[in-house]
Motif scaffolding. Structure first.
Motif, PDB file in Angstrom:
ATOM      1  N   ARG A  31       0.846  -1.202   0.000  1.00 13.04           N
ATOM      2  CA  ARG A  31       0.000   0.000   0.000  1.00 13.04           C
ATOM      3  C   ARG A  31       0.878   1.247   0.000  1.00 13.04           C
ATOM      4  O   ARG A  31       2.018   1.214   0.437  1.00 13.04           O
ATOM      5  N   ARG A  32       0.323   2.346  -0.541  1.00 13.12           N
ATOM      6  CA  ARG A  32       1.126   3.572  -0.552  1.00 13.12           C
ATOM      7  C   ARG A  32       0.306   4.735  -0.010  1.00 13.12           C
ATOM      8  O   ARG A  32      -0.926   4.686   0.003  1.00 13.12           O
ATOM      9  N   SER A  33       1.001   5.759   0.431  1.00 12.33           N
ATOM     10  CA  SER A  33       0.272   6.866   1.045  1.00 12.33           C
ATOM     11  C   SER A  33      -0.285   7.792  -0.028  1.00 12.33           C
ATOM     12  O   SER A  33       0.302   7.963  -1.087  1.00 12.33           O
ATOM     13  N   LEU A  34      -1.444   8.321   0.259  1.00 12.97           N
ATOM     14  CA  LEU A  34      -2.070   9.251  -0.668  1.00 12.97           C
ATOM     15  C   LEU A  34      -1.799  10.663  -0.176  1.00 12.97           C
ATOM     16  O   LEU A  34      -2.029  10.970   0.991  1.00 12.97           O
ATOM     17  N   GLU A  35      -1.290  11.505  -1.052  1.00  5.78           N
ATOM     18  CA  GLU A  35      -1.023  12.876  -0.623  1.00  5.78           C
ATOM     19  C   GLU A  35      -1.685  13.866  -1.548  1.00  5.78           C
ATOM     20  O   GLU A  35      -1.594  13.737  -2.767  1.00  5.78           O
ATOM     21  N   TYR A  36      -2.375  14.797  -0.935  1.00  5.33           N
ATOM     22  CA  TYR A  36      -2.995  15.857  -1.730  1.00  5.33           C
ATOM     23  C   TYR A  36      -2.522  17.210  -1.273  1.00  5.33           C
ATOM     24  O   TYR A  36      -2.167  17.386  -0.121  1.00  5.33           O
TER      25      TYR A  36
END
Lengths: 380, 199
Positions: B194-199
């Motif tokens: 899994r990977r982190s979501l960044e906005y």
């Protein structure tokens, strides 16, 4: 849970068989060789995808036909599930759940939960370590179907690694290129094998209490103990204190220790495929010390404990007793029937009604002639 | 058993991968009834394929010339090499149009059961390539099974410290699928990756 119907086609001696079953006790009565155990074996196969009598599928298919078909309908908490399985010795087996084709027959595991008591159970106590490993693995997969793929992956890595060792053993001078890949297989063997060892250790510690309790019921006391003895450690470890990383580290060290001998013999010498479950009674190892009666009590206690564990997971398994009462003395017979009589569904086979304890009075189904479907299923 | 040459044909067809005795018989009888011109065309293609097609000198992909279409293409990024098991994997990745680098076809995966070790794969050729060309990234795209995993691990160890990024294709959930239908192994892998979501 209970099995409400079972249908067989070209399975063992049965060309066709359709049985409707009820909750409570059902007794299959018929002389030896008439096919009672075939019915039991079919239910066992739907539970674990393996037979308790043979290790290959070919003997399960009726002679002269190409595939066997099994269908079981199981009722649990008011829901009914239909499990179908086609056994093809020459190609992949196929499974369906509620008419939906499954990508892998493994998906079926867990839908029908049963615990089988059979004369072969004595091998749990008196037989080779592989009997006890199989006992642990079947229970492991029934409780958590995820381990089915761990087990088959481990077997595959083991085969690859053994093939590599064997090819290296055949050479006078060890092939450098072949050796360079050994480390790669070691890595996978350790990763998958450690998971298996840890899971088995946790299972053994969960079995401890119910085995002791059931043994006490069957045979009046005596201290018993179960220890998972792994080839990767000199001394048994306590599963509560061990973590996956430690198992992996131990596995690594063990592999280093046997490396030289592995090259000489061309097989993998440490790992879960060589582990054992040590059973002891009054601090003596069971093998060689226990009487026939004590051995039977122990084997039954192991099976009853696995039944207890499955039930504590939330589903009451179907109990199947294949001709076991005739193996037991009156005391053990009565105590066993006392322990199981309140179960939701109990299926029993016996050659003659006299083999059964009086309180296990249920529906009787006569099995009269080998493979004759018209007479099998008749109610007495 | 059929007579002479008919049985020979069935036997030859039956040796092809994925063709069992029943299919071999069916194909044989189709050929017996087919238009002679059609059969001749098939024979010609079979002969030419053996004569003309060879393997790309650089990447090992099937090719009709010294170098394959991809290795000849000046627009391809030669600092990125994607390692695959078979030529058909190249086609599969090409269809995505995601990758603009070049390939290296190993010709299989390490499998001691079948007697396949590193020496039987095009690994030496890969090492020569890595030593001679400037490389930024090596992508290991072997199959996500035990043998493919072993091959990828082996390669990763082999090229360690050579100064470029080594990556492995992600395994996990199929796009457009439902989470509940994924098997435990796939879902477990997807969780690990899994990977982190960044906005």
């Amino acid at each position: 849970m209970y099995l409400s119907s079972l249908a067989l086609k070209d399975f063992r001696s049965y060309e066709e068989l359709a049985l409707n079953l009820d909750p409570g006790v059902t007794v299959f009565i018929g002389s030896n060789g008439f096919g009672k155990t075939n019915i039991i074996e079919a239910i066992g196969y739907l539970t674990t995808l393996s037979s308790h009598r043979v290790s290959t599928d070919a003997p399960l298919v009726r002679i002269g036909t190409e595939s066997a078909y099994l269908k079981g309908v199981v009722e649990n908490l008011g829901r009914s599930t239909t499990i179908e399985l086609e056994i093809n010795p020459s190609r992949a087996n196929r499974g369906r759940i509620n008419q939906n084709a499954q990508r892998s027959t493994r998906e079926i595991i867990g839908h029908i939960r049963s615990v089988l008591f059979a004369p072969e159970d004595l091998a749990l106590v008196k037989g080779d370590p592989n009997e006890r490993r199989k006992f642990l693995d079947i229970l492991l997969v029934l409780r958590n179907p995820r381990y089915a793929s761990t087990l088959s992956d481990y077997e595959r890595v083991l085969k690859q690694r053994n093939a590599l060792l064997k090819s290296a053993a055949g050479m006078r001078r060890v092939d450098v290129s072949a050796l360079s890949t050994l480390e790669v297989w070691d890595q996978q063997l350790v990763a998958i094998g450690s998971e298996l060892i840890l899971a088995r250790m946790q299972l053994v510690s969960a079995l401890m209490e119910p085995v002791a309790r059931n043994y006490k019921h069957l045979a009046e006391g005596h201290e018993i103990s179960l220890v998972y003895q792994s080839t990767i450690w000199q001394n048994p470890q306590n599963s509560k204190q061990v973590e996956l990383a430690e198992v992996a580290a131990g596995f690594r060290i063990a592999l280093d220790g046997v490396r030289k001998r592995e090259f000489e013999r061309g097989i993998t010498l440490a790992g879960p495929h060589r582990d054992d479950l040590l059973l002891s009674l009054r601090t003596h190892p069971l093998k060689g010390y226990a009487s026939q009666g004590e051995s039977w009590s122990y084997a039954l206690a192991l099976k009853l404990a696995s039944y207890d564990l499955l039930r504590s997971d939330g589903v009451e398994p179907i109990l199947i007793l294949d001709d076991v009462f005739s193996e037991l003395d009156t005391t053990r017979r009565d105590r066993l029937s006392d322990l199981i009589s309140k179960n939701e569904q109990i299926l029993i086979t016996a050659a003659v009604p006299e083999d059964l304890p009086a309180e296990l009075d249920g529906r009787r189904v006569a099995i009269s002639r080998d493979g004759d479907s018209s007479s099998a299923g008749g109610v007495l | 058993m059929y007579e002479g040459v008919v049985q020979d044909l069935i036997d030859e067809l039956g040796r092809l991968p994925g063709v069992g005795p029943k299919s071999a018989q069916r194909i044989a009888f189709y050929l017996l009834q087919a238009d002679p011109a059609d059969v001749r065309r098939l024979v010609e293609v079979l002969t030419t394929v053996k004569e003309k097609v060879r393997f790309c000198a650089t990447c090992g992909n099937v090719s009709e010339e010294e170098l394959c279409r991809i290795c000849r293409d000046p627009r391809r990024d030669t600092t990125m090499i994607c390692v695959v098991e078979e030529s058909k994997d190249v086609i599969a990745i090409e269809k995505t149009r995601e990758f603009r680098g070049t390939y290296h076809v190993l010709g299989g995966a390490i499998s001691p059961i079948e007697g396949i070790g590193p020496d039987n794969l095009r690994i030496r050729e890969l090492m020569t390539r890595l030593a001679n060309v400037e490389i930024k990234e090596l992508i290991l795209a072997t199959d996500p099974n035990l043998e493919g995993e072993a091959t990828a691990t082996y390669l990763a160890r082999l090229v360690k410290g050579m100064g470029f990024t080594v990556s492995r294709l992600a395994s996990g959930l199929p796009v457009g699928g439902d989470l509940e239908y994924a098997d435990e192994v796939t879902l477990g892998r997807a969780f690990e990756g899994r990977r982190s979501l960044e906005y």
